[in-house]
Design a protein around this motif. Sequence first.
Motif, PDB file in Angstrom:
ATOM      1  N   ALA A  78       2.320  65.237  32.626  1.00  0.00           N
ATOM      2  CA  ALA A  78       1.878  66.537  33.504  1.00  0.00           C
ATOM      3  C   ALA A  78       0.403  66.407  34.134  1.00  0.00           C
ATOM      4  O   ALA A  78       0.097  66.578  35.014  1.00  0.00           O
ATOM      5  CB  ALA A  78       2.337  67.919  33.187  1.00  0.00           C
ATOM      6  N   PRO A  79      -0.453  66.144  32.854  1.00  0.00           N
ATOM      7  CA  PRO A  79      -1.839  66.156  33.371  1.00  0.00           C
ATOM      8  C   PRO A  79      -1.944  64.845  34.164  1.00  0.00           C
ATOM      9  O   PRO A  79      -1.327  63.775  33.960  1.00  0.00           O
ATOM     10  CB  PRO A  79      -2.525  65.998  31.939  1.00  0.00           C
ATOM     11  CG  PRO A  79      -1.825  66.450  31.237  1.00  0.00           C
ATOM     12  CD  PRO A  79      -0.317  66.261  31.514  1.00  0.00           C
ATOM     13  N   LYS A  80      -2.653  64.952  35.112  1.00  0.00           N
ATOM     14  CA  LYS A  80      -2.895  63.754  35.956  1.00  0.00           C
ATOM     15  C   LYS A  80      -4.260  63.131  35.976  1.00  0.00           C
ATOM     16  O   LYS A  80      -5.362  64.027  35.913  1.00  0.00           O
ATOM     17  CB  LYS A  80      -2.540  63.973  37.506  1.00  0.00           C
ATOM     18  CG  LYS A  80      -1.272  64.812  37.831  1.00  0.00           C
ATOM     19  CD  LYS A  80      -0.044  63.666  37.771  1.00  0.00           C
ATOM     20  CE  LYS A  80       1.174  64.201  37.974  1.00  0.00           C
ATOM     21  NZ  LYS A  80       2.034  64.643  36.885  1.00  0.00           N
ATOM     22  N   TYR A  81      -4.513  62.041  36.428  1.00  0.00           N
ATOM     23  CA  TYR A  81      -5.879  61.430  36.862  1.00  0.00           C
ATOM     24  C   TYR A  81      -6.190  61.647  38.246  1.00  0.00           C
ATOM     25  O   TYR A  81      -5.251  61.481  39.056  1.00  0.00           O
ATOM     26  CB  TYR A  81      -5.906  59.808  36.653  1.00  0.00           C
ATOM     27  CG  TYR A  81      -7.177  59.345  36.581  1.00  0.00           C
ATOM     28  CD1 TYR A  81      -8.253  59.250  35.623  1.00  0.00           C
ATOM     29  CD2 TYR A  81      -7.724  59.032  37.776  1.00  0.00           C
ATOM     30  CE1 TYR A  81      -9.332  58.705  35.882  1.00  0.00           C
ATOM     31  CE2 TYR A  81      -9.057  58.461  38.095  1.00  0.00           C
ATOM     32  CZ  TYR A  81      -9.808  58.616  37.295  1.00  0.00           C
ATOM     33  OH  TYR A  81     -11.139  57.923  37.293  1.00  0.00           O
ATOM     34  N   GLY A  82      -7.132  62.302  38.549  1.00  0.00           N
ATOM     35  CA  GLY A  82      -7.845  62.664  39.678  1.00  0.00           C
ATOM     36  C   GLY A  82      -9.013  62.092  40.018  1.00  0.00           C
ATOM     37  O   GLY A  82      -9.217  61.079  40.551  1.00  0.00           O
ATOM     38  N   ILE A 124     -14.130  62.794  36.524  1.00  0.00           N
ATOM     39  CA  ILE A 124     -15.376  63.289  36.266  1.00  0.00           C
ATOM     40  C   ILE A 124     -15.330  65.055  36.217  1.00  0.00           C
ATOM     41  O   ILE A 124     -16.249  65.562  36.237  1.00  0.00           O
ATOM     42  CB  ILE A 124     -16.538  63.029  37.395  1.00  0.00           C
ATOM     43  CG1 ILE A 124     -16.048  63.473  38.906  1.00  0.00           C
ATOM     44  CG2 ILE A 124     -16.636  61.435  37.243  1.00  0.00           C
ATOM     45  CD1 ILE A 124     -17.075  63.459  39.898  1.00  0.00           C
ATOM     46  N   GLU A 125     -14.220  65.427  35.670  1.00  0.00           N
ATOM     47  CA  GLU A 125     -13.951  66.699  35.449  1.00  0.00           C
ATOM     48  C   GLU A 125     -14.265  67.724  36.463  1.00  0.00           C
ATOM     49  O   GLU A 125     -14.724  69.110  36.310  1.00  0.00           O
ATOM     50  CB  GLU A 125     -14.724  67.266  34.257  1.00  0.00           C
ATOM     51  CG  GLU A 125     -14.413  66.421  32.984  1.00  0.00           C
ATOM     52  CD  GLU A 125     -15.217  66.901  31.834  1.00  0.00           C
ATOM     53  OE1 GLU A 125     -16.274  67.801  31.574  1.00  0.00           O
ATOM     54  OE2 GLU A 125     -14.561  66.756  30.683  1.00  0.00           O
ATOM     55  N   ARG A 126     -14.037  67.189  37.677  1.00  0.00           N
ATOM     56  CA  ARG A 126     -14.355  68.054  38.763  1.00  0.00           C
ATOM     57  C   ARG A 126     -13.049  68.810  39.726  1.00  0.00           C
ATOM     58  O   ARG A 126     -13.110  69.489  40.407  1.00  0.00           O
ATOM     59  CB  ARG A 126     -15.184  67.370  40.084  1.00  0.00           C
ATOM     60  CG  ARG A 126     -16.585  66.976  39.455  1.00  0.00           C
ATOM     61  CD  ARG A 126     -17.379  68.160  39.433  1.00  0.00           C
ATOM     62  NE  ARG A 126     -18.874  67.760  39.296  1.00  0.00           N
ATOM     63  CZ  ARG A 126     -19.248  68.366  37.876  1.00  0.00           C
ATOM     64  NH1 ARG A 126     -18.738  68.832  37.078  1.00  0.00           N
ATOM     65  NH2 ARG A 126     -20.605  67.813  37.866  1.00  0.00           N
ATOM     66  N   MET A 156      -6.130  69.153  33.568  1.00  0.00           N
ATOM     67  CA  MET A 156      -6.294  70.364  32.628  1.00  0.00           C
ATOM     68  C   MET A 156      -5.081  70.414  31.582  1.00  0.00           C
ATOM     69  O   MET A 156      -4.082  70.105  31.783  1.00  0.00           O
ATOM     70  CB  MET A 156      -6.171  71.648  33.591  1.00  0.00           C
ATOM     71  CG  MET A 156      -7.346  71.822  34.350  1.00  0.00           C
ATOM     72  SD  MET A 156      -8.979  72.276  33.428  1.00  0.00           S
ATOM     73  CE  MET A 156      -9.909  73.133  34.798  1.00  0.00           C
ATOM     74  N   VAL A 157      -5.649  70.743  30.425  1.00  0.00           N
ATOM     75  CA  VAL A 157      -4.849  71.248  29.322  1.00  0.00           C
ATOM     76  C   VAL A 157      -5.257  72.440  29.001  1.00  0.00           C
ATOM     77  O   VAL A 157      -6.554  72.898  28.938  1.00  0.00           O
ATOM     78  CB  VAL A 157      -4.709  70.094  28.168  1.00  0.00           C
ATOM     79  CG1 VAL A 157      -3.967  68.840  28.970  1.00  0.00           C
ATOM     80  CG2 VAL A 157      -6.010  69.581  27.675  1.00  0.00           C
ATOM     81  N   LEU A 158      -4.669  72.761  27.812  1.00  0.00           N
ATOM     82  CA  LEU A 158      -5.442  74.055  27.103  1.00  0.00           C
ATOM     83  C   LEU A 158      -5.744  73.568  25.961  1.00  0.00           C
ATOM     84  O   LEU A 158      -5.164  72.596  25.010  1.00  0.00           O
ATOM     85  CB  LEU A 158      -4.161  75.156  26.538  1.00  0.00           C
ATOM     86  CG  LEU A 158      -3.782  76.005  27.875  1.00  0.00           C
ATOM     87  CD1 LEU A 158      -2.458  76.776  27.412  1.00  0.00           C
ATOM     88  CD2 LEU A 158      -4.721  76.730  28.382  1.00  0.00           C
ATOM     89  N   MET A 159      -7.285  73.736  25.665  1.00  0.00           N
ATOM     90  CA  MET A 159      -7.928  73.273  24.443  1.00  0.00           C
ATOM     91  C   MET A 159      -8.077  74.720  23.614  1.00  0.00           C
ATOM     92  O   MET A 159      -9.097  75.221  24.296  1.00  0.00           O
ATOM     93  CB  MET A 159      -8.888  72.504  24.572  1.00  0.00           C
ATOM     94  CG  MET A 159      -8.698  71.175  25.180  1.00  0.00           C
ATOM     95  SD  MET A 159     -10.246  69.954  25.350  1.00  0.00           S
ATOM     96  CE  MET A 159      -9.589  68.703  26.367  1.00  0.00           C
ATOM     97  N   ASP A 160      -7.701  74.772  22.330  1.00  0.00           N
ATOM     98  CA  ASP A 160      -7.746  76.395  21.752  1.00  0.00           C
ATOM     99  C   ASP A 160      -7.545  77.389  22.831  1.00  0.00           C
ATOM    100  O   ASP A 160      -8.470  78.190  22.819  1.00  0.00           O
ATOM    101  CB  ASP A 160      -8.992  76.150  21.076  1.00  0.00           C
ATOM    102  CG  ASP A 160      -9.362  75.266  20.083  1.00  0.00           C
ATOM    103  OD1 ASP A 160      -8.207  74.906  19.448  1.00  0.00           O
ATOM    104  OD2 ASP A 160     -10.327  74.798  19.515  1.00  0.00           O
ATOM    105  N   PRO A 169     -10.549  70.081  31.462  1.00  0.00           N
ATOM    106  CA  PRO A 169     -10.293  68.903  31.857  1.00  0.00           C
ATOM    107  C   PRO A 169     -10.181  68.046  30.625  1.00  0.00           C
ATOM    108  O   PRO A 169     -10.678  68.173  29.584  1.00  0.00           O
ATOM    109  CB  PRO A 169     -11.379  68.669  32.637  1.00  0.00           C
ATOM    110  CG  PRO A 169     -12.503  69.594  32.689  1.00  0.00           C
ATOM    111  CD  PRO A 169     -11.984  70.661  31.797  1.00  0.00           C
ATOM    112  N   SER A 170      -9.286  66.946  30.640  1.00  0.00           N
ATOM    113  CA  SER A 170      -8.976  66.013  29.641  1.00  0.00           C
ATOM    114  C   SER A 170      -9.507  64.597  30.021  1.00  0.00           C
ATOM    115  O   SER A 170      -9.477  63.764  29.063  1.00  0.00           O
ATOM    116  CB  SER A 170      -7.547  65.972  29.267  1.00  0.00           C
ATOM    117  OG  SER A 170      -6.854  65.747  30.273  1.00  0.00           O
ATOM    118  N   CYS A 171      -9.851  64.306  31.213  1.00  0.00           N
ATOM    119  CA  CYS A 171     -10.115  63.024  31.904  1.00  0.00           C
ATOM    120  C   CYS A 171     -11.322  62.347  31.151  1.00  0.00           C
ATOM    121  O   CYS A 171     -11.295  61.138  31.018  1.00  0.00           O
ATOM    122  CB  CYS A 171     -10.578  63.033  33.318  1.00  0.00           C
ATOM    123  SG  CYS A 171     -11.641  63.793  33.886  1.00  0.00           S
TER     124      CYS A 171
END
Length: 157
Positions: free
Chosen positions: A35-39, A42-44, A49-53, A58-60
């Motif tokens: 589901a998370p995609k490479y776009g 550079i986190e822009r 996106m994922v949920l972190m806590d 962004p996870s890239c």
Amino acid sequence: MAKITLFVNEKDHVLNISPDTPLLYVLRNNLALNAPKYGCGIERCGSCMVLMDNEAMPSCIRPCSSLTQTKIITLEGLGNPTNLHPVQAAFMEEQAAQCGYCLNGMIISAKALLDRNLDPSDTEIRAALERVLCRCGTHSRIVKAVKNAAKKMRLNA
């Protein structure tokens, strides 16, 4: 290579990876969570996106070694086809996706917002989603979907 344990979608995953490997690569290549995609890389753009806590992040470019104490949830961890999360169901009901590339980031960001605020204004919704780039122009349907999801979640609260 190092042994790194990540807590993803309510499960520990022990991985033998380079500590600087970006989370996105591990999610997609090692854990088959697509589901998370490479776009942009550079986190822009927000497609990774994922949920972190419980925060949409962004996870890239986030190195896995920095996330060993983090609760990570991907879109796959929110619900499944037979038991959708209210945000997922609302996005489907409102037909809030066109090409679908931003969908992961929009749903993850909406979930993070609604976990903090079950009655957001249009301005708050737009602010929560502004980190996710959508070029298809479905913004009005996305805002409507977030409002629909908020209503569903208030009823279940």
